[in-house]
Design an enzyme around this catalytic site. Sequence first.
Site, mmCIF file in Angstrom:
data_model
loop_
_atom_site.group_PDB
_atom_site.id
_atom_site.type_symbol
_atom_site.label_atom_id
_atom_site.label_comp_id
_atom_site.label_asym_id
_atom_site.label_seq_id
_atom_site.Cartn_x
_atom_site.Cartn_y
_atom_site.Cartn_z
ATOM 1 N N ASP A 181 87.457 47.357 1.429
ATOM 2 C CA ASP A 181 87.088 48.687 1.903
ATOM 3 C C ASP A 181 86.099 49.306 0.921
ATOM 4 O O ASP A 181 85.820 48.753 -0.139
ATOM 5 C CB ASP A 181 88.324 49.564 2.105
ATOM 6 C CG ASP A 181 89.116 49.779 0.835
ATOM 7 O OD1 ASP A 181 88.602 49.480 -0.257
ATOM 8 O OD2 ASP A 181 90.254 50.266 0.928
ATOM 9 N N ASP A 199 95.107 46.698 9.206
ATOM 10 C CA ASP A 199 95.669 46.514 7.867
ATOM 11 C C ASP A 199 96.605 47.676 7.599
ATOM 12 O O ASP A 199 96.434 48.766 8.149
ATOM 13 C CB ASP A 199 94.575 46.485 6.795
ATOM 14 C CG ASP A 199 94.110 47.895 6.441
ATOM 15 O OD1 ASP A 199 94.587 48.435 5.420
ATOM 16 O OD2 ASP A 199 93.306 48.477 7.194
#
Length: 373
Positions: A90, A270
Amino acid sequence: MEFKLKHKDGMARVCEITTAHSTFLTPVFMPVGTVGAVKSLDANDMKNELDAKIILANTYHMYLRPTSKVVKDFGGLHGFTKFDRSFLTDSGGFQAFSLSKNSKHFNEGIEFKSHIDGSRHLFTPKSVLDTQYDFHSDIMMILDDLVALPATKERVKISVDRTILWAKEAITYHKSMQNKGIGIGQNIFGIIQGGTDYEERKRCALSLNEMPFDGLAIGGLSVGEENALMYETVQNLNPYLDENRPRYLMGVGTPEDLVENVERGVDMFDCVMPTRNARNGTFFTSFGKFNIKKAEFINDHEAIGPACSCYTCRNFSRGYLNHLFKAKELTFFRLASLHNLHYYLELAREMREAILNNSFTQFKKNFYHLRGK
C-alpha cells in the site's frame, strides 16, 4: 501484469492475475504482513501450509523501519522476507492518516510524524512510488487522500480532487520511470475515494478509469460507516469500473464482508482481522466465530473446525489451544493464525468454485444458513 476475466455469475467474478512472481485466481484474500511478515508466521508457513499466492506489506511501516534502502539492499521484499510469490504494497497514506495525530494533508502530499521517534516526514505521489520501487513489490498503490467518515460534502470533494490530482501525477511519473528502466515488472493500482457520496465516488471512478492503471482499488470504506452503506457504495460503483481490470476493496473485512462484496463484483481483499482476532483468542469457522478462552473448551477434544484441514485442526484440540491461550504461550499465536488464515483462504476458494459453477446465490444462502442467519 496479465489479467483474464474467466467467468461471471451475476456481478461475482473469477479472474486470473499473473505477476512476475505468481499466478492467482480471484476472489483472493491477501494476508497482511505489515512489517514484512504476517504476524507469528514466516515465508514457509505462507507457502507450504497456507499456499498463499500474494500477501500485503505496508509502505509506511517499512519506510520508517528498516527503511526502503535496507530492503532494496536485500533484493527487495522477496529477497528480504524469502517469500518468493507476489507482494502488494500500500502507499502508506492510511497509516500516515491514522497513526499520526498531527498529520496534515496538502495538495503536495501528506505530512506526518513518525509513531516511532516523532520525526517529520512527507509522503508525495512520487516519493511513495520511489519507496515501492525499492521494495520491488509486484503491485504498488498510489497515494490517495483518505477522510474519516462521516465527513462533510466539502471535505469529500477535496479528497476526490486531490486523489485525482495525485493519480495523474503518479501514473505520469511511473511511466517516466519505466522509460528509465525503473519499476519494470511492477504494476500500479489507482484508488477510488469519495466516502459514501454517490456522485463523488462516480466522479473519481470515471476519472481513474481514463488513466492506464493496471487495476483499481476502492479505498476509504470500513472506516466508520454502517455495513449496509459500504455494500451500497460498492454496488453503486460497479457500472463505472472497467471490467477488464482487477478490483480491490482495501482493508475489508469480516467473512460476511467478503461474501457480500464478491457478490458486488470485488476481486481482491486484505484485512488484519484473521490474525488480530487470532491473537485475541477468536477463531473463525463455517458456523461463525468463537473465543477459545471460554471454560467450556478446557476439556474439549474436538478440533477448532472438525471438517477443517489446516495444520492446527489436523493436529491439536480445542482443549490444548485453550490451555496455550490461558498460559500466554507464544505458540498459540502461530497455531491460531494458521487456522484463521486458512479459513479465509478457503472461503475465497469456495467462492471461486461457486462462481465457476454458477451457484454463488446458493453458496451465499448456505453460508448464512450455517451461521443461523
